[in-house]
Design an enzyme around this catalytic site. Structure first.
Site, PDB file in Angstrom:
ATOM      1  N   LYS A  60      42.643  50.075  87.825  1.00  0.00           N
ATOM      2  CA  LYS A  60      42.116  50.025  89.275  1.00  0.00           C
ATOM      3  C   LYS A  60      42.732  49.065  90.251  1.00  0.00           C
ATOM      4  O   LYS A  60      42.837  49.807  91.522  1.00  0.00           O
ATOM      5  CB  LYS A  60      40.467  49.340  89.002  1.00  0.00           C
ATOM      6  CG  LYS A  60      39.662  50.078  88.077  1.00  0.00           C
ATOM      7  CD  LYS A  60      38.922  51.284  89.088  1.00  0.00           C
ATOM      8  CE  LYS A  60      38.233  52.327  88.281  1.00  0.00           C
ATOM      9  NZ  LYS A  60      37.923  52.650  87.159  1.00  0.00           N
ATOM     10  N   LYS A  77      42.024  68.340  77.731  1.00  0.00           N
ATOM     11  CA  LYS A  77      40.812  67.785  77.905  1.00  0.00           C
ATOM     12  C   LYS A  77      39.930  68.187  78.956  1.00  0.00           C
ATOM     13  O   LYS A  77      40.370  68.192  80.357  1.00  0.00           O
ATOM     14  CB  LYS A  77      40.945  66.241  77.646  1.00  0.00           C
ATOM     15  CG  LYS A  77      39.430  65.604  77.786  1.00  0.00           C
ATOM     16  CD  LYS A  77      39.784  64.046  77.683  1.00  0.00           C
ATOM     17  CE  LYS A  77      38.511  63.214  77.933  1.00  0.00           C
ATOM     18  NZ  LYS A  77      37.863  63.059  79.476  1.00  0.00           N
ATOM     19  N   LYS A 102      35.939  65.136  84.081  1.00  0.00           N
ATOM     20  CA  LYS A 102      35.596  65.073  85.775  1.00  0.00           C
ATOM     21  C   LYS A 102      37.031  64.635  86.525  1.00  0.00           C
ATOM     22  O   LYS A 102      37.340  65.675  87.559  1.00  0.00           O
ATOM     23  CB  LYS A 102      34.613  63.997  85.947  1.00  0.00           C
ATOM     24  CG  LYS A 102      33.263  64.236  85.976  1.00  0.00           C
ATOM     25  CD  LYS A 102      32.195  63.265  86.301  1.00  0.00           C
ATOM     26  CE  LYS A 102      31.861  62.318  85.055  1.00  0.00           C
ATOM     27  NZ  LYS A 102      31.067  62.918  84.030  1.00  0.00           N
TER      28      LYS A 102
HETATM   29  P1  ADP Z   1      34.829  62.376  82.205  1.00  0.00           P
HETATM   30  O1  ADP Z   1      35.978  62.262  81.433  1.00  0.00           O
HETATM   31  O2  ADP Z   1      34.238  63.455  82.524  1.00  0.00           O
HETATM   32  O3  ADP Z   1      34.981  61.107  83.274  1.00  0.00           O
HETATM   33  P2  ADP Z   1      33.284  60.109  80.729  1.00  0.00           P
HETATM   34  O4  ADP Z   1      34.768  59.583  80.462  1.00  0.00           O
HETATM   35  O5  ADP Z   1      32.204  59.756  81.756  1.00  0.00           O
HETATM   36  O6  ADP Z   1      33.743  61.882  80.937  1.00  0.00           O
HETATM   37  O7  ADP Z   1      32.854  60.428  79.429  1.00  0.00           O
HETATM   38  C1  ADP Z   1      31.429  60.202  79.063  1.00  0.00           C
HETATM   39  C2  ADP Z   1      31.397  60.594  77.394  1.00  0.00           C
HETATM   40  O8  ADP Z   1      31.725  62.110  77.065  1.00  0.00           O
HETATM   41  C3  ADP Z   1      32.423  59.640  76.682  1.00  0.00           C
HETATM   42  O9  ADP Z   1      31.787  59.349  75.398  1.00  0.00           O
HETATM   43  C4  ADP Z   1      33.547  60.785  76.363  1.00  0.00           C
HETATM   44  O10 ADP Z   1      33.954  60.497  75.104  1.00  0.00           O
HETATM   45  C5  ADP Z   1      32.543  62.103  76.245  1.00  0.00           C
HETATM   46  N1  ADP Z   1      33.807  63.126  76.938  1.00  0.00           N
HETATM   47  C6  ADP Z   1      34.154  63.313  78.130  1.00  0.00           C
HETATM   48  N2  ADP Z   1      34.850  64.276  78.114  1.00  0.00           N
HETATM   49  C7  ADP Z   1      34.816  65.066  76.927  1.00  0.00           C
HETATM   50  C8  ADP Z   1      35.607  65.958  76.367  1.00  0.00           C
HETATM   51  N3  ADP Z   1      36.448  66.857  77.008  1.00  0.00           N
HETATM   52  N4  ADP Z   1      35.539  66.273  74.856  1.00  0.00           N
HETATM   53  C9  ADP Z   1      34.663  65.492  74.221  1.00  0.00           C
HETATM   54  N5  ADP Z   1      33.925  64.375  74.647  1.00  0.00           N
HETATM   55  C10 ADP Z   1      34.202  64.148  76.053  1.00  0.00           C
END
Ligand code: ADP
Ligand code: TRP
Length: 329
Positions: free
Chosen positions: A111, A194, A197
């Site tokens: 950050k 993957k 967001k």
């Molecule tokens: P993002 O990657 O969209 O920012 P977050 O990091 O907020 O999502 O993840 C929230 C939850 O969703 C976590 O427990 C994370 O492991 C799961 N998650 C996010 N993206 C994936 C993915 N592509 N496949 C499986 N689990 C995911």
């Protein structure tokens, strides 16, 4: 019943990765564990959101999790800022957390690199607030993604340090909880590993049918197989991974055979995939819109969550105050 707790970021919509990687498991765990799920709106203040968007984001996220199947009767589903015991425990834990260890945290360093103009103390003590979230319910299991494991390790350190300092065995050491064999990674359709967001490749539960069709039709493919049973390149494997999550087994088999025989038409595969994603997401999307517009229902959900969360939190805080030496006159 074992206590499971997870914090939910208060910004951003749910995509298929979040759903299959996390939310679907939360929904199952509600039946087998004592679950605490909360929207981490205090944490979002590190980026100084404007007041209207703060509330709006919480409402959106809450509607999405409810629509995806979180049950406020089974789990304790609440908003972090509704539980004043959390910031009080955060204050107390701040006294036993050290600058050196906070500065070393990978997320903090990241950050600082991204926003050198906004290195606030909230960012530095983010892991302390997270520890307070967890310890306030003395939770043992915390389902988190890989990026949060260091924070969890710090929580264990704070718990141990508190116990050691006050010669008690009060806080358990929470562990990361993965869903064993059920842990899956949902890939993106842009050929990357993957869906996420920040990767900008999400298919969201709230997306309209047309948006989903557009996203799927744009998925990266190749020129197609040229020899029987040839191995799939990653981009094609990714399409099949998502197909397996949303389609019938026969559909998957049909396209696998087409691929193996070099007869596959990616256009057909994508059309089928888009329709199967839509079939899966559209009932959830409808529920999101319906819940979002039902203020009375949301109000009830939030009030119930607050009441259940505070009952547990105030018990812990009372005991912690007692241990530290705050006694009534
Ligand atoms: P993002 O990657 O969209 O920012 P977050 O990091 O907020 O999502 O993840 C929230 C939850 O969703 C976590 O427990 C994370 O492991 C799961 N998650 C996010 N993206 C994936 C993915 N592509 N496949 C499986 N689990 C995911
Ligand atoms: N920091 C977590 C994230 O960004 C969210 C979170 C806040 C959390 N408090 C928590 C997760 C407590 C688990 C436990 O995803």
């Amino acid at each position: 019943m074992e206590t499971v707790l997870s914090g939910i970021r208060s910004t951003g919509n749910l995509h298929l990765g979040n759903y299959f990687g996390a939310v679907r498991n939360f929904v199952k765990m509600q039946n087998t564990h004592q679950c605490y799920f909360f929207i981490a709106d205090f944490h979002s203040l590190t980026t100084h959101p404007n007041p209207a968007s703060l509330h709006e984001n919480v409402k959106k996220v809450l509607s999405e999790y409810l629509a995806a199947g979180l049950d406020p009767e089974k789990a304790t589903l609440y908003i972090q800022s509704d539980v004043p015991e959390i910031p009080e425990l955060y204050l107390l834990l701040n006294m036993i957390s050290y600058l050196g260890e906070l500065e070393k945290t990978a997320n903090f360093k990241e950050k600082v690199r991204q926003n050198p103009e906004n290195v606030n103390a909230g960012l530095l003590t983010y892991p302390v607030l997270m520890a307070a979230d967890i310890l306030i319910h003395r939770a043992k299991k915390v389902p988190v993604g890989k990026d949060q494991e260091q924070h969890l390790e710090m929580t264990r350190n704070f718990a141990k340090r508190f116990n050691f300092l006050y010669k008690v065995e009060y806080f358990p050491e929470p562990e990361a909880f993965n869903f064993g064999e059920e842990l899956i990674k949902v890939p993106g359709l842009d050929g990357t590993g993957k869906m996420g967001k920040s990767e900008g490749n999400g298919i969201y539960l709230i997306d309209s049918s047309d948006e989903i069709r557009k996203k799927v039709m744009k998925a990266v493919t190749d020129a197609g197989p040229t020899t029987q049973n040839q191995e799939m390149p990653d981009a094609i494997k990714n399409l099949f991974s998502i197909l397996r999550l949303v389609s019938q087994a026969e559909t998957v088999k049909f396209f696998e055979e087409k691929y193996a025989n070099c007869e596959i038409r990616y256009g057909d595969l994508k059309k089928q995939l888009a329709e199967d994603i839509i079939r899966f997401t559209s009932p959830i999307r409808e529920r999101i819109l319906q819940i979002y517009s039902d203020s009375e229902y949301l109000k009830k959900v939030v009030a119930l969550g607050r009441e259940k969360a505070r009952a547990s939190a105030s018990k812990t805080l009372k005991e912690v105050r007692e241990i530290i030496g705050f006694r009534g006159f």
